[in-house]
Motif scaffolding. Structure first.
Motif, PDB file in Angstrom:
ATOM      1  N   VAL A 149       0.837  -1.197   0.000  1.00 17.31           N
ATOM      2  CA  VAL A 149       0.000   0.000   0.000  1.00 17.31           C
ATOM      3  C   VAL A 149       0.877   1.253   0.000  1.00 17.31           C
ATOM      4  O   VAL A 149       2.061   1.199   0.334  1.00 17.31           O
ATOM      5  CB  VAL A 149      -0.945   0.038   1.224  1.00 17.31           C
ATOM      6  N   ASP A 150       0.259   2.366  -0.374  1.00 13.58           N
ATOM      7  CA  ASP A 150       0.971   3.633  -0.288  1.00 13.58           C
ATOM      8  C   ASP A 150       0.961   4.123   1.160  1.00 13.58           C
ATOM      9  O   ASP A 150       0.165   3.664   1.983  1.00 13.58           O
ATOM     10  CB  ASP A 150       0.329   4.680  -1.209  1.00 13.58           C
ATOM     11  N   VAL A 151       1.859   5.053   1.456  1.00 18.29           N
ATOM     12  CA  VAL A 151       1.937   5.653   2.788  1.00 18.29           C
ATOM     13  C   VAL A 151       1.929   7.173   2.598  1.00 18.29           C
ATOM     14  O   VAL A 151       2.964   7.786   2.352  1.00 18.29           O
ATOM     15  CB  VAL A 151       3.201   5.195   3.545  1.00 18.29           C
ATOM     16  N   PRO A 152       0.758   7.788   2.678  1.00 19.58           N
ATOM     17  CA  PRO A 152       0.675   9.241   2.490  1.00 19.58           C
ATOM     18  C   PRO A 152       1.281   9.981   3.674  1.00 19.58           C
ATOM     19  O   PRO A 152       1.595   9.388   4.716  1.00 19.58           O
ATOM     20  CB  PRO A 152      -0.833   9.490   2.366  1.00 19.58           C
ATOM     21  N   PRO A 153       1.446  11.303   3.548  1.00 20.40           N
ATOM     22  CA  PRO A 153       2.166  12.071   4.572  1.00 20.40           C
ATOM     23  C   PRO A 153       1.628  11.916   5.987  1.00 20.40           C
ATOM     24  O   PRO A 153       2.410  11.775   6.932  1.00 20.40           O
ATOM     25  CB  PRO A 153       2.034  13.511   4.066  1.00 20.40           C
ATOM     26  N   LEU A 154       0.305  11.939   6.181  1.00 22.49           N
ATOM     27  CA  LEU A 154      -0.228  11.829   7.534  1.00 22.49           C
ATOM     28  C   LEU A 154       0.154  10.500   8.168  1.00 22.49           C
ATOM     29  O   LEU A 154       0.631  10.456   9.317  1.00 22.49           O
ATOM     30  CB  LEU A 154      -1.747  11.980   7.522  1.00 22.49           C
ATOM     31  N   LEU A 155      -0.015   9.403   7.443  1.00 17.65           N
ATOM     32  CA  LEU A 155       0.317   8.086   7.976  1.00 17.65           C
ATOM     33  C   LEU A 155       1.805   7.981   8.261  1.00 17.65           C
ATOM     34  O   LEU A 155       2.218   7.445   9.303  1.00 17.65           O
ATOM     35  CB  LEU A 155      -0.127   7.001   6.995  1.00 17.65           C
ATOM     36  N   ARG A 156       2.612   8.525   7.370  1.00 20.70           N
ATOM     37  CA  ARG A 156       4.063   8.495   7.584  1.00 20.70           C
ATOM     38  C   ARG A 156       4.445   9.217   8.873  1.00 20.70           C
ATOM     39  O   ARG A 156       5.237   8.697   9.682  1.00 20.70           O
ATOM     40  CB  ARG A 156       4.781   9.124   6.391  1.00 20.70           C
ATOM     41  N   GLU A 157       3.897  10.394   9.081  1.00 19.86           N
ATOM     42  CA  GLU A 157       4.252  11.156  10.278  1.00 19.86           C
ATOM     43  C   GLU A 157       3.750  10.471  11.546  1.00 19.86           C
ATOM     44  O   GLU A 157       4.433  10.487  12.582  1.00 19.86           O
ATOM     45  CB  GLU A 157       3.697  12.579  10.175  1.00 19.86           C
TER      46      GLU A 157
END
Length: 263
Positions: free
Chosen positions: A101-109
């Motif tokens: 899956v992708d990891v967008p900025p909110l999830l990454r932070e």
């Protein structure tokens, strides 16, 4: 928590255990399984996850969801991971097989914050809220097509794993059929019944997956040539059709900062 073994903390009464781990280049986590489900995020580098059913290539700044009790192996290519180990009963929606899956900025932070938690982090305050939000964010992720299936039959699986280790555009259906002591037609029919694709289509996808780690250190032109494509344009077109994004997204010239934040 960073660079700690799951075995040392698995007993802790927390539905979500965040652990960050740094691995040396080329490190292999040999075949193993976890009681908990795992959300495995590669903050840097490329990961290749193998199970009996398939192989998943995880590009930089993507993640793979691994179901609980799934026997798997992970090859780390310059990887620093941020993992969540999750009690299965709190995620009935978790996929039944590995999923990139992708990891967008909110999830990454959120992941970067979570791995700084103490082992017995508070469930009632900020930390508990972050753990709950992580699960909501993961549930929203859509699967990415960075995988190939592996046949259940041992002889076909051996052909596929050998090919994944050394993709060769010169390999033919006839060569594989001869190794399986079958006619080409019978072999192709059997392969398709197990995997859902013809051997030629499967090998083409396997070569494109092999491109992802190669792009860490080589240009699009170099990788396309190494994998048997007639031109960079042909390689780019095939890669984009398969994965929905061009190989330049992962090319060596971009690895200093990784793929773009919007990729």
């Amino acid at each position: 928590m960073k660079n700690v073994s799951l075995a040392d903390v698995d007993h802790v009464d927390r539905a979500v255990l965040p652990i960050g781990t740094d691995y040396p280049p080329g490190h292999v986590l040999d075949w193993h399984e976890h009681r908990r489900a795992q959300f495995l995020y590669g903050a840097t580098g490329v990961m290749v996850v193998d199970t009996a059913e398939g192989t998943w290539t995880v590009p930089p700044e993507r993640a793979v969801l691994i179901p609980a009790a799934t026997r798997h192996r992970v090859r780390m290519l310059g990887v620093s991971t941020r993992s969540l180990y999750i009690e299965p009963d709190v995620i009935p929606w978790w996929p039944v097989s590995c999923t990139v899956v992708d990891v967008p900025p909110l999830l990454r932070e959120l992941l970067l914050v979570a791995v700084e938690f103490e082992i017995d982090y508070s469930l009632s305050g900020r930390e508990g809220s972050i753990a709950a939000l992580l699960l909501h964010e993961i549930a929203e992720r859509a699967p990415l097509p960075f995988h190939v299936g592996i046949p259940a039959a041992a002889d076909l699986a051996r052909l596929c794993r050998e090919y994944l280790a050394a993709p060769d555009a010169g390999v033919t259906n006839a060569a594989w059929a001869a190794r399986a002591a079958m006619s080409e037609r019978a072999f192709t029919r059997r392969f398709r019944s197990e995997v859902g694709d013809s051997p030629a289509v499967w090998r083409g996808r396997a070569r494109l997956l092999a491109a992802v780690p190669l792009l860490r250190t080589a240009s699009v032109s170099e990788v396309g040539g190494r994998l048997g494509y007639a031109s960079p344009a042909a390689f780019t077109a095939a890669f984009t059709r398969a994965f929905g994004m061009p190989p330049s997204r992962f090319a060596a010239s971009r690895q200093g900062g990784g793929p773009s934040r919007n990729s």
